[in-house]
Design a protein around this motif. Structure first.
Motif, short mmCIF file in Angstrom:
data_model
loop_
_atom_site.label_atom_id
_atom_site.label_comp_id
_atom_site.label_asym_id
_atom_site.label_seq_id
_atom_site.Cartn_x
_atom_site.Cartn_y
_atom_site.Cartn_z
N GLU A 413 42.13 30.89 47.00
CA GLU A 413 43.47 30.27 46.58
C GLU A 413 44.48 31.38 46.58
OE1 GLU A 413 42.80 29.30 42.41
OE2 GLU A 413 41.36 27.71 43.18
N GLU A 414 44.08 32.72 46.50
CA GLU A 414 44.73 33.84 46.68
C GLU A 414 45.40 34.04 47.93
OE1 GLU A 414 45.28 36.79 44.29
OE2 GLU A 414 44.52 35.33 42.61
N TYR A 415 44.94 33.89 48.73
CA TYR A 415 45.45 33.86 50.15
C TYR A 415 46.31 32.59 50.47
CZ TYR A 415 42.93 38.02 50.61
OH TYR A 415 42.21 39.40 50.35
N GLU A 416 46.06 31.51 49.92
CA GLU A 416 46.88 30.44 50.10
C GLU A 416 48.30 30.68 49.46
OE1 GLU A 416 44.45 27.09 48.79
OE2 GLU A 416 43.08 27.26 50.36
N ASN A 417 47.91 31.50 48.30
CA ASN A 417 49.58 31.48 47.43
C ASN A 417 50.12 32.67 48.02
OD1 ASN A 417 49.13 29.35 45.89
ND2 ASN A 417 47.69 30.82 44.57
N GLY A 418 49.70 33.26 49.30
CA GLY A 418 50.69 34.21 49.90
C GLY A 418 50.08 35.75 49.81
N ARG A 419 48.92 36.00 49.22
CA ARG A 419 48.16 37.28 49.11
C ARG A 419 48.14 37.90 50.53
NH1 ARG A 419 44.35 39.81 44.58
NH2 ARG A 419 43.88 41.87 45.79
N THR A 420 48.26 39.17 50.71
CA THR A 420 48.27 39.61 52.14
C THR A 420 46.97 41.02 52.06
OG1 THR A 420 49.89 41.23 51.87
CG2 THR A 420 50.03 39.12 53.15
N THR A 421 46.91 41.46 50.81
CA THR A 421 45.95 42.80 50.48
C THR A 421 44.57 42.33 50.34
OG1 THR A 421 46.53 42.69 48.30
CG2 THR A 421 47.75 44.15 49.54
N ASN A 422 43.74 43.31 50.44
CA ASN A 422 42.27 42.98 50.36
C ASN A 422 42.09 42.71 48.68
OD1 ASN A 422 41.47 43.44 52.70
ND2 ASN A 422 40.92 45.68 52.47
N ILE A 423 41.05 42.11 48.35
CA ILE A 423 40.69 41.83 46.80
C ILE A 423 40.07 43.03 46.49
CG2 ILE A 423 39.34 40.50 45.34
CD1 ILE A 423 41.33 38.76 46.83
N SER A 424 40.58 43.77 45.42
CA SER A 424 40.11 45.25 44.89
C SER A 424 38.60 44.92 44.31
CB SER A 424 40.85 45.49 43.74
OG SER A 424 41.03 44.87 42.56
N SER A 425 38.14 46.22 44.22
CA SER A 425 36.81 46.34 43.51
C SER A 425 36.67 45.46 42.02
CB SER A 425 36.01 47.63 43.41
OG SER A 425 36.08 48.11 44.75
N GLU A 426 37.83 46.23 41.30
CA GLU A 426 37.99 45.61 39.94
C GLU A 426 38.13 44.03 39.70
OE1 GLU A 426 37.72 46.12 36.09
OE2 GLU A 426 37.59 47.80 37.61
N GLU A 427 38.70 43.27 40.77
CA GLU A 427 38.80 42.26 40.59
C GLU A 427 37.34 41.40 41.20
OE1 GLU A 427 43.20 40.76 42.37
OE2 GLU A 427 42.22 42.30 43.58
N MET A 428 36.94 41.92 42.19
CA MET A 428 35.48 41.39 42.65
C MET A 428 34.57 41.50 41.35
SD MET A 428 35.43 40.03 45.51
CE MET A 428 33.53 40.01 45.47
N LYS A 429 34.59 42.49 40.69
CA LYS A 429 33.77 42.85 39.29
C LYS A 429 34.00 41.71 38.42
CE LYS A 429 34.21 46.53 37.24
NZ LYS A 429 34.19 48.00 36.67
N LYS A 430 35.06 41.34 38.22
CA LYS A 430 35.62 40.26 37.39
C LYS A 430 34.91 39.07 37.69
CE LYS A 430 39.57 42.51 35.13
NZ LYS A 430 40.94 42.43 35.08
N LEU A 431 35.09 38.77 38.86
CA LEU A 431 34.72 37.47 39.55
C LEU A 431 33.18 37.36 39.36
CD1 LEU A 431 36.99 36.85 42.67
CD2 LEU A 431 36.97 35.49 40.57
N ALA A 432 32.39 38.39 39.70
CA ALA A 432 31.12 38.23 39.69
C ALA A 432 30.42 38.16 38.26
CB ALA A 432 30.45 39.70 40.17
N ASN A 433 31.29 38.95 37.38
CA ASN A 433 30.81 38.43 35.94
C ASN A 433 31.17 37.30 35.57
OD1 ASN A 433 30.13 41.63 35.49
ND2 ASN A 433 32.43 42.13 35.14
N LEU A 434 32.11 36.62 35.78
CA LEU A 434 32.38 35.44 35.30
C LEU A 434 31.52 34.26 36.21
CD1 LEU A 434 34.41 33.34 33.71
CD2 LEU A 434 35.71 33.61 35.77
N PHE A 435 31.20 34.33 37.26
CA PHE A 435 30.69 33.43 37.96
C PHE A 435 28.92 33.65 38.19
CE2 PHE A 435 34.95 32.46 39.17
CZ PHE A 435 35.01 31.18 38.59
N ILE A 436 28.64 34.80 38.40
CA ILE A 436 27.15 35.33 38.84
C ILE A 436 26.50 35.65 37.53
CG2 ILE A 436 25.64 36.71 40.08
CD1 ILE A 436 27.20 34.55 41.75
N PHE A 437 27.21 36.56 36.52
CA PHE A 437 26.16 37.00 35.48
C PHE A 437 26.79 36.53 34.13
CE2 PHE A 437 27.00 40.89 38.47
CZ PHE A 437 25.68 40.80 38.93
N SER A 438 27.65 35.40 34.43
CA SER A 438 28.03 34.61 32.90
C SER A 438 28.75 35.31 31.92
CB SER A 438 26.92 33.73 32.60
OG SER A 438 26.48 32.83 33.65
#
Length: 446
Positions: A413-438
């Motif tokens: 979704e991020e890249y479909e909305n025009g993003r060009t930069t890498n996903i940061s470690s902080e963002e990945m941490k939040k996504l993992a916490n939300l979907f993997i570790f609940s």
């Protein structure tokens, strides 16, 4: 002088090699010299001398802290044998005094002076056992900088060495610009005279071969003055300089400082001079951390060294010295072992050894990672989570885990909305916490 230089009316500038209007040419003579690696090889450091000239000046406390780091990195292995300091400013002398109080065996403290007796008084007053002495060797320097003949320059150099030996100080003779010097006409006679003084005084006289402009060449079969094998071989066999008295000091102007330094080891020199992260004049010196890895490859081990300290030094440079390390710098950069290709990430997920040549987590405290971007697949996301959160065995996330699809969809979704930069470690941490570790927020997961 027992051995005289070959005096010339006009300086020998090797204009067939160094035309100045063109990039220097490499001349080959196809002479094959024997590899003759000494049993004992080691590293010396010039971070506080040559290195400090290229960046924001360090204060006393910072120099002392880095000296502590070098000691911790060496960890009594003796591989980082020495480090050298300037003595000209109050803060440099204070740093030397504070470091000497530590009474570390390694690295030993040495100094650097110009070839005059006034500078030598500084060494004596500080109680330092060894000092570097500048000895420009090429006719570029002798004629144009010193405005002397070769004989006059040699006499000046030998006079200051004689004073050092009279006072029981080990002279380390810095043969500046050796890769543009007349090797048989000046370098060999000077080195032979120095070895005579060493034998007479029964005090070691060392020679640091300085590739001042980084024009040294490591290829076999190259003509002097640019040939690193011929310089080291020549010092050893024509000037009878023992391996333990030979040191190489290289600059990286032609991207060759590491290979040239390694070559000097292979052809008979025991010592290689370096700086932390390659800081130094112009494009920099040979990186200390690179030569540790070169040492490991030649010797098969690094004795008792603690290479994880390199990571701590890197953070100190960036935080305290405001020194920005390019992220892709080998061994120390934040992205040196970060893969961005999805197919590589899939290989890492199956077996780290496929795309990582040694255990960077264990040795350097830098786990291999993957960058998450537009082209990252499920394997990349799984590997990132396992590596970042150090999930092992039955706790590892596998690429067929359905929870990863939710993370992949968010990234897409991020890249479909025009993003060009890498996903940061902080963002990945939040996504993992939300979907993997609940976890609903990062703080709970941490």
């Amino acid at each position: 002088m027992k051995y005289n230089s070959i005096d010339v009316i006009k300086p020998k500038l090797y204009k067939d090699i160094f035309s100045y209007e063109e990039i220097p040419i490499i001349k080959f003579n196809n002479i094959q010299l024997p590899i003759n690696t000494p049993e004992n090889i080691w590293i010396t450091d010039t971070t506080f001398r040559d290195g400090q000239q290229s960046m924001t000046s360090m204060n006393t406390e910072q120099m002392v802290k880095l000296f502590d780091f070098l000691h911790e990195l060496d960890n009594d292995s003796g591989i980082i044998k020495q480090t050298e300091f300037f003595l000209y400013s109050q803060k440099d002398r204070k740093a030397v005094e504070e470091c000497m109080k530590k009474d570390y065996k390694f690295p030993e403290i040495t100094s650097w002076i110009r070839a005059n007796k006034e500078d030598f008084n500084l060494v004596k007053s500080m109680g330092i056992k060894e000092t570097g002495i500048l000895m420009s060797c090429s006719d570029y320097h002798i004629f144009s900088k010193l405005n002397k003949t070769r004989s006059e320059a040699m006499k000046m150099y030998l006079d200051i060495v004689y004073v050092a030996l009279e006072n029981g100080i080990i002279p380390r003779c810095h043969f500046e610009d050796i890769t543009r010097a007349d090797f048989y006409g000046f370098v060999v006679p000077l080195a032979k005279n120095l070895m005579e003084l060493s034998m007479e005084s029964k005090i070691n006289v060392k020679i640091r071969a300085c590739d001042t402009l980084g024009v040294g060449v490591s290829h076999i079969g190259v003509e002097l003055p640019r040939s690193v094998p011929a310089i080291i071989h020549g010092l050893k066999y024509y000037a009878q300089v023992p391996s333990e008295f030979i040191e190489w000091h290289g600059h990286n102007d032609y991207y060759a400082s590491v290979t040239n330094s390694t070559t000097s080891w292979l052809y008979g020199g025991s010592s290689v001079n370096t700086t932390l992260f390659g800081i130094g004049e112009r494009v920099g010196n040979t990186p200390l951390e690179a030569m540790i890895i070169e040492y490991a490859q030649i010797k098969g081990n690094v004795k008792s060294m603690n290479l994880k300290v390199i990571n701590e030094i890197e953070k100190y440079f960036e935080k305290e010295l405001k020194y920005e390390i390019p992220p892709k710098t080998p061994y120390i950069g934040s992205e040196f072992n970060v893969t961005k290709a999805g197919i590589h990430a899939d290989g890492l997920l199956k077996n780290e050894e496929i795309y990582n040549s040694f255990d960077t987590r264990k040795i350097l405290n830098k786990p291999p990672l993957v960058a998450i971007n537009l082209y990252s697949g499920i394997s990349s996301i799984a590997y990132w989570i396992n590596s970042y959160f150090e999930l092992k065995d039955d706790k590892k996330i596998h690429k067929n885990d359905e929870r990863l699809l939710s993370i992949k969809n968010k990234i897409d979704e991020e890249y479909e909305n025009g993003r060009t930069t890498n996903i940061s470690s902080e963002e990945m941490k939040k996504l993992a916490n939300l979907f993997i570790f609940s976890f609903s927020n990062t703080e709970q997961a941490i």
